[in-house]
Write an enzyme that holds these catalytic residues in place. Structure first.
Site, PDB file in Angstrom:
ATOM      1  N   LEU A   1      13.808  28.002  28.619  1.00 46.19           N
ATOM      2  CA  LEU A   1      12.240  27.349  27.354  1.00 46.19           C
ATOM      3  C   LEU A   1      11.898  26.579  27.604  1.00 46.19           C
ATOM      4  O   LEU A   1      11.589  25.997  26.602  1.00 46.19           O
ATOM      5  CB  LEU A   1      13.861  27.583  26.352  1.00 46.19           C
TER       6      LEU A   1
ATOM      7  N   PHE B   1       9.411  34.982  37.662  1.00 46.15           N
ATOM      8  CA  PHE B   1       8.925  33.768  37.244  1.00 46.15           C
ATOM      9  C   PHE B   1       9.058  32.340  37.202  1.00 46.15           C
ATOM     10  O   PHE B   1       7.589  31.792  37.093  1.00 46.15           O
ATOM     11  CB  PHE B   1       8.015  34.885  36.056  1.00 46.15           C
TER      12      PHE B   1
ATOM     13  N   TYR C   1       1.119  22.133  43.159  1.00 50.31           N
ATOM     14  CA  TYR C   1       1.426  23.823  42.405  1.00 50.31           C
ATOM     15  C   TYR C   1       1.125  24.924  43.549  1.00 50.31           C
ATOM     16  O   TYR C   1       2.193  26.099  44.262  1.00 50.31           O
ATOM     17  CB  TYR C   1       0.493  23.799  40.876  1.00 50.31           C
TER      18      TYR C   1
ATOM     19  N   LYS D   1       3.560  26.743  45.544  1.00 47.92           N
ATOM     20  CA  LYS D   1       3.500  28.885  45.336  1.00 47.92           C
ATOM     21  C   LYS D   1       4.076  29.320  46.601  1.00 47.92           C
ATOM     22  O   LYS D   1       4.406  30.214  46.938  1.00 47.92           O
ATOM     23  CB  LYS D   1       3.205  29.345  44.605  1.00 47.92           C
TER      24      LYS D   1
ATOM     25  N   PHE E   1      -5.382  36.366  39.604  1.00 54.46           N
ATOM     26  CA  PHE E   1      -5.633  35.188  39.784  1.00 54.46           C
ATOM     27  C   PHE E   1      -6.008  35.504  38.468  1.00 54.46           C
ATOM     28  O   PHE E   1      -4.967  34.375  37.680  1.00 54.46           O
ATOM     29  CB  PHE E   1      -7.913  36.544  40.207  1.00 54.46           C
TER      30      PHE E   1
ATOM     31  N   HIS F   1      -5.795  26.492  29.366  1.00 50.20           N
ATOM     32  CA  HIS F   1      -7.068  27.674  29.911  1.00 50.20           C
ATOM     33  C   HIS F   1      -8.134  28.276  28.885  1.00 50.20           C
ATOM     34  O   HIS F   1      -8.434  27.781  27.573  1.00 50.20           O
ATOM     35  CB  HIS F   1      -6.337  29.047  29.994  1.00 50.20           C
TER      36      HIS F   1
ATOM     37  N   ARG G   1     -14.526  33.080  37.617  1.00 48.85           N
ATOM     38  CA  ARG G   1     -13.612  33.824  37.523  1.00 48.85           C
ATOM     39  C   ARG G   1     -13.211  34.948  37.916  1.00 48.85           C
ATOM     40  O   ARG G   1     -14.125  35.371  37.380  1.00 48.85           O
ATOM     41  CB  ARG G   1     -12.515  32.869  36.566  1.00 48.85           C
TER      42      ARG G   1
ATOM     43  N   ARG H   1     -13.105  19.365  36.724  1.00 47.77           N
ATOM     44  CA  ARG H   1     -12.579  18.878  36.886  1.00 47.77           C
ATOM     45  C   ARG H   1     -11.767  19.368  38.101  1.00 47.77           C
ATOM     46  O   ARG H   1     -12.364  19.757  38.987  1.00 47.77           O
ATOM     47  CB  ARG H   1     -11.566  20.931  35.830  1.00 47.77           C
TER      48      ARG H   1
ATOM     49  N   ASP I   1     -11.224  21.876  41.168  1.00 49.68           N
ATOM     50  CA  ASP I   1     -11.774  22.814  40.526  1.00 49.68           C
ATOM     51  C   ASP I   1     -12.156  23.868  41.293  1.00 49.68           C
ATOM     52  O   ASP I   1     -13.378  23.453  42.156  1.00 49.68           O
ATOM     53  CB  ASP I   1     -12.367  23.464  39.079  1.00 49.68           C
TER      54      ASP I   1
HETATM   55  N1  UDP Z   1     -12.752  25.829  31.785  1.00 50.44           N
HETATM   56  C1  UDP Z   1     -13.631  25.129  31.107  1.00 50.44           C
HETATM   57  N2  UDP Z   1     -13.454  24.781  30.049  1.00 50.44           N
HETATM   58  C2  UDP Z   1     -11.714  24.876  29.443  1.00 50.44           C
HETATM   59  C3  UDP Z   1     -10.838  25.315  30.319  1.00 50.44           C
HETATM   60  C4  UDP Z   1     -11.355  25.576  31.761  1.00 50.44           C
HETATM   61  O1  UDP Z   1     -15.200  25.358  31.352  1.00 50.44           O
HETATM   62  O2  UDP Z   1     -11.762  23.969  28.639  1.00 50.44           O
HETATM   63  C5  UDP Z   1     -12.976  26.756  33.494  1.00 50.44           C
HETATM   64  C6  UDP Z   1     -12.398  25.858  34.256  1.00 50.44           C
HETATM   65  O3  UDP Z   1     -13.101  24.795  34.818  1.00 50.44           O
HETATM   66  C7  UDP Z   1     -12.589  27.029  35.330  1.00 50.44           C
HETATM   67  C8  UDP Z   1     -12.856  28.277  34.305  1.00 50.44           C
HETATM   68  O4  UDP Z   1     -13.260  28.214  33.123  1.00 50.44           O
HETATM   69  O5  UDP Z   1     -13.521  26.977  35.984  1.00 50.44           O
HETATM   70  C9  UDP Z   1     -11.017  29.145  33.621  1.00 50.44           C
HETATM   71  O6  UDP Z   1     -10.601  28.158  34.014  1.00 50.44           O
HETATM   72  P1  UDP Z   1      -8.328  28.265  33.432  1.00 50.44           P
HETATM   73  O7  UDP Z   1      -8.131  26.877  33.110  1.00 50.44           O
HETATM   74  O8  UDP Z   1      -7.912  29.699  32.577  1.00 50.44           O
HETATM   75  O9  UDP Z   1      -8.249  28.912  35.123  1.00 50.44           O
HETATM   76  P2  UDP Z   1      -7.945  28.047  36.299  1.00 50.44           P
HETATM   77  O10 UDP Z   1      -9.511  29.180  37.593  1.00 50.44           O
HETATM   78  O11 UDP Z   1      -8.022  26.818  36.143  1.00 50.44           O
HETATM   79  O12 UDP Z   1      -6.475  28.920  36.751  1.00 50.44           O
END
Ligand code: UDP
Length: 318
Positions: free
Chosen positions: A33, A71, A139, A143, A167, A185, A217, A277, A280
């Site tokens: 948890l 998980f 991370y 994995k 994905f 996310h 994505r 970020r 990315d």
């Molecule tokens: N993203 C964004 N603003 C947010 C959160 C995510 O622009 O507040 C963008 C992030 O840079 C990536 C995409 O959305 O290109 C998906 O991000 P997420 O964190 O959902 O998943 P990831 O691909 O990192 O696993």
């Protein structure tokens, strides 16, 4: 089947547990948890509050089980960079404990929750399972190390394993949805800006080498992902480790997702461009050919349905 689901109180785990129960399986959930929620666990499952670092608790949880869906893990890229030890301990050492306990209990079937993060910056798109694996974060590295460990256990201990490399999982199934804290996310963050006027949605960079400058994505509905796990359980073969990418083969940019949210909610999303970020990749879209072939699976939901279900969930759980 009698199945142990580690991390069954989390977002994806709880959806899979509910599906397994619906299909008549007997399910035990093993979760500490730390990020999951006890109220997300189907009441028909047996809940064991335990840590992946507790070998005795794992051994006793495996009693009478025939297969494991694993998980339980830490899953935030950013946190893994600042606290890598937590990731190596929970994700790799925790899984090693589980596999050792499985050998002792003679439970040799496992479906593992892996990730697209193992690929790092892909050299070509769509990504196939044979693409180079150069993770960009602890991370992803942790994995990938588990995927490698599973291959070894399939050879040396005749395990039957399937690693599912997710994905971008999103959407909700009824009252089972994303409840992360902090929420990082994309889809929950855009919806949060729609539901709270004081939240402005930040787009992480608009000069990526993509059609509109925002990252692309491959978003997959959690319900579709869950079905893949259930099917994977029936495709486990001793001595074989399948590694399968799970996605829809459809790329959506951040601006595509904003447009989908505006279409579903009928509300304008206030956006602001901020810096990219760290870590990315510009584009992550998978091929799902192998998953279709091996699992006999096909995703059925599209981006509007993902957004619609996530929106209903967020409105009900604000
Ligand atoms: N993203 C964004 N603003 C947010 C959160 C995510 O622009 O507040 C963008 C992030 O840079 C990536 C995409 O959305 O290109 C998906 O991000 P997420 O964190 O959902 O998943 P990831 O691909 O990192 O696993």
């Amino acid at each position: 089947m009698k199945i142990l689901v580690t991390g069954g109180a989390g977002y994806i785990g709880s959806v899979v547990v509910a599906d397994l129960i619906k299909l008549g399986h007997q399910v035990k959930v093993f979760d500490d948890l730390s990020t999951g929620h006890e109220d997300a666990i189907d009441p028909a499952a047996t809940f064991i509050n335990g840590s992946m670092l507790d070998k005795l608790a794992l051994a006793s949880a495996l009693h009478n089980c025939e297969a494991v869906i694993h998980f339980a893990a830490k899953s935030l890229v950013g946190e893994s960079v600042t606290n890598p030890e937590l990731y190596w301990n929970t994700n790799l050492i925790g899984t090693k404990n589980l596999l050792t306990a499985m050998v002792q209990a003679d439970v040799r079937k496992i479906v593992f929750s892996s990730t697209a993060a193992v690929y790092g910056d892909p050299l070509s798109s769509p990504i196939t399972e044979t693409a180079q694996t150069i993770p960009k974060s602890p991370y992803g590295e942790s994995k990938l190390a588990v995927d490698d460990l599973l291959s070894e256990f399939c050879q040396s201990e005749k395990f039957a394993a399937i690693s599912l490399r997710y994905f971008n999982v999103a959407g909700a199934v009824g009252n089972l949805g994303e409840r992360h804290s902090p929420e990082t996310h994309l889809i929950p963050n855009i919806l949060s800006a729609v539901l709270n006027s004081e939240h402005i949605f930040e787009i992480y960079g608009d000069s990526w080498p993509t059609k509109d400058g925002t990252c692309i994505r491959d978003y997959i509905h959690v319900a579709d992902l869950s079905v893949a796990h259930v099917k994977a359980l029936t495709k486990l073969t001793h001595g074989t480790h399948h590694i399968l990418n799970l996605g829809t083969e459809t790329g959506s940019s951040v601006l595509d997702v904003v447009a989908a949210v505006e279409a579903v909610t009928g509300k304008k999303v206030e956006t602001q461009i901020s810096s990219p970020r760290d870590g990315d990749p510009a584009i992550l879209v998978t091929s799902n050919k192998l998953a279709k072939e091996i699992l006999g699976w096909e995703p059925v939901y599209d981006l509007p349905k993902i957004v619609e279900d996530a929106y209903e969930f967020m409105k009900a759980n604000r």
